[in-house]
Write an enzyme that holds these catalytic residues in place. Sequence first.
Site, short mmCIF file in Angstrom:
data_model
loop_
_atom_site.label_atom_id
_atom_site.label_comp_id
_atom_site.label_asym_id
_atom_site.label_seq_id
_atom_site.Cartn_x
_atom_site.Cartn_y
_atom_site.Cartn_z
CE LYS A 280 42.53 39.13 55.97
NZ LYS A 280 41.69 38.58 54.90
NE ARG A 354 37.53 28.60 55.77
CZ ARG A 354 37.24 28.78 54.50
NH1 ARG A 354 37.16 27.75 53.67
NH2 ARG A 354 37.00 30.00 54.03
#
Length: 504
Positions: A280, A354
Site C-alpha cells: 500500500k 477474502r
Amino acid sequence: MEFLVKSGNPEKQRSACIVVGVFEPRRLSQAGEQLDEISEGYLSTLLRRGDIEGKVGQVLFLHHVPNVLSERVLLVGCGKERELTETQYKQIIAKTIATLNDTGSLESICFLSELHIKGRDTYWAVRQAVEAAKDSLYNFDQFKTNKDNTRRPLRKLTFNVPSRKELARAELALQHGLAVSSGAKACKDLANMPPNICTPLYLAEQAQALDERFDKISTEIVDTEQMTELKMDSYLAVAKGSDHPAYMSLMHYNGGREDQKPIILVGKGLTFDSGGISLKPGAGMDEMKYDMGGAASVFGAMKALAKLDLPINVIGILAGAENMPASNAYRPGDILTTMSGQTVEVLNTDAEGRLVLCDVLTYVERFEPECVVDIATLTGACIMALGHNISGLMTPHKGLAHELLNASNQSGDKAWQLPMDEEFQKQLDSPFADMANIGGRPAGTITAACFLSRFTKNYNWAHLDVAGTAWKSGANKGATGRPVSLLTQFLINRSENETTEANS
Ligand code: BES
Ligand code: MN
Ligand code: ZN
C-alpha cells in the site's frame, strides 16, 4: 458511571443537577415548564431575555434556581421540537454528558429521555441515551504517560421516563444499552491497540480471556499447524510473510438447547494490512491496524451476548493474520488451493481479506450453522459507495437481509444492502484458476462479496463490509465500536423468536 431509570416529577427531584430541554425558539420542554412554574417564571424570564435560543448544541448552566430542590439546572438546546432527528438526539445527549462531566455535578437526573423522536419510543430513547453517553465518555489513553482525568466526573445519571407504566421497557432498554456499550468498548479497546501488540496471538489471548470470564463461553484456538492439516492454504498464504503466525480463535457461546443450531459470526482479523508484495502507499498506512475491526466487533458482540445471557447458541470467530511483504510472502501470480478445493489466482496480495475469510467460511460448515454473518473491513470501494456512516450489507438470502436491516434500523447502527446479481461473478474469471482474487475497479465491494459467496453455498450467509464505519480518521482518530450494536440487536431479536417459538 452508574445509570438508572425512573419516572418522577421534575419539581420533586433532589439532585446535584437536573437536565431539561429548551426548544427553538426559546420554548421550554414540558419538564422545563414544570420547573418554571415552581420557580415563579425564573426560567421563562431568562428565555425571554435571550440567554438561550434552544439551538442544538446550546447549554445554559444555572445555580440556585428559586424553589427548585436540585442544586443546579442545566438547560439544553433541542432545536425545533417537531424536527428533532435521531442524530441530533444523540448529539444532545453527548453534549449534556460532556457538560455535566466538566462542571462537577457528581450525579444528575436527565429529562431529555422524554424528548419525542418521530417513530421512536421510550425504549429507543433510553437505550440510545445510554449508548451515546458511554460512547462520548470513551477514550483510549492506555499508552499516555499523563492521563487527563476529570477532577469530579459524573458518577450517577438517572434518565426519567414520562410514565410509570413505561418503566419496565425503560429498564430493559437500560440493560440492553449497557450490554451493547460494554461490547462496543471491548471492540474499541481491541481495535485501537497498536499492531505491534495486537497480533493474531493477542486476539487469541483475548478470546481465551472471555472464556475465563464467562461460564457459557468456551474458546478454541486453531493454530498454524492445525490449519495446515485442515488445508486452509489460502488463509495461510496471507500470513506467510509475517513473523507473527496466524491464529483462528473460536468463542463458543452455549446459551441455547444442545440441539439448537449455532449462529456464526466471522470477523476479519488482519492485525495489520500492509498490502503485502502489492504494498500500500505510505500515507495513512497506520490505519491498517484497524483491519481487524471486523474481528474486534465479533469480540464485542460476544461480550454483549454473554452479559445479556441470551438463550441461543453462537460461535464468534476471530480470523487473525498479518499481511506483510517478505521474501517468503505470497505474491501476485501465485495460485492457491483453498480449503474448499477451489483454486484462486492471486492478482493482488492486498485483496487478502477474502483469502482469509474464504477458508474460514469453508471451515464453519462442520458446525451446520443456522446462519453465518461475516464482518470485514474488506474494500476501500465500500467507502466510495457508502461513506463513513453506513456499512455495506450483501447477501443472497432475502430473510437474512431483512433481519439484518431490521436490526440496523432498530439499533441506529446503519447499513445498506448492495446487490449481488450473478452478472457480477464473471468479473472474477481467471485464465488459469477457478477464479481471480480481484474483480477490477467497477463494483469492487460487490465482487469481493461475490468471491466470498462461492464458499458459502451450504448455509444462509450474509456479509457486512465495515471498511468505512469501523473507525474514524482525522483529529478524532479511533475505533467506533461498530457494528457491535447491530450485531447484538440481531442476536437479541433471534433470541426473542427462539423464546416465542419455545413457548408456542
Ligand atoms: N483492508 C483493505 C480494505 C480497506 C482499505 C479498508 C482502506 C479500509 C480502508 C483490503 O484488504 C484491501 O486492501 N482491499 C483492496 C482490494 C483491491 C486490491 C481489490 C482495496 O480496497 O483497495
Ligand atoms: Mn488489503
Ligand atoms: Zn485488508
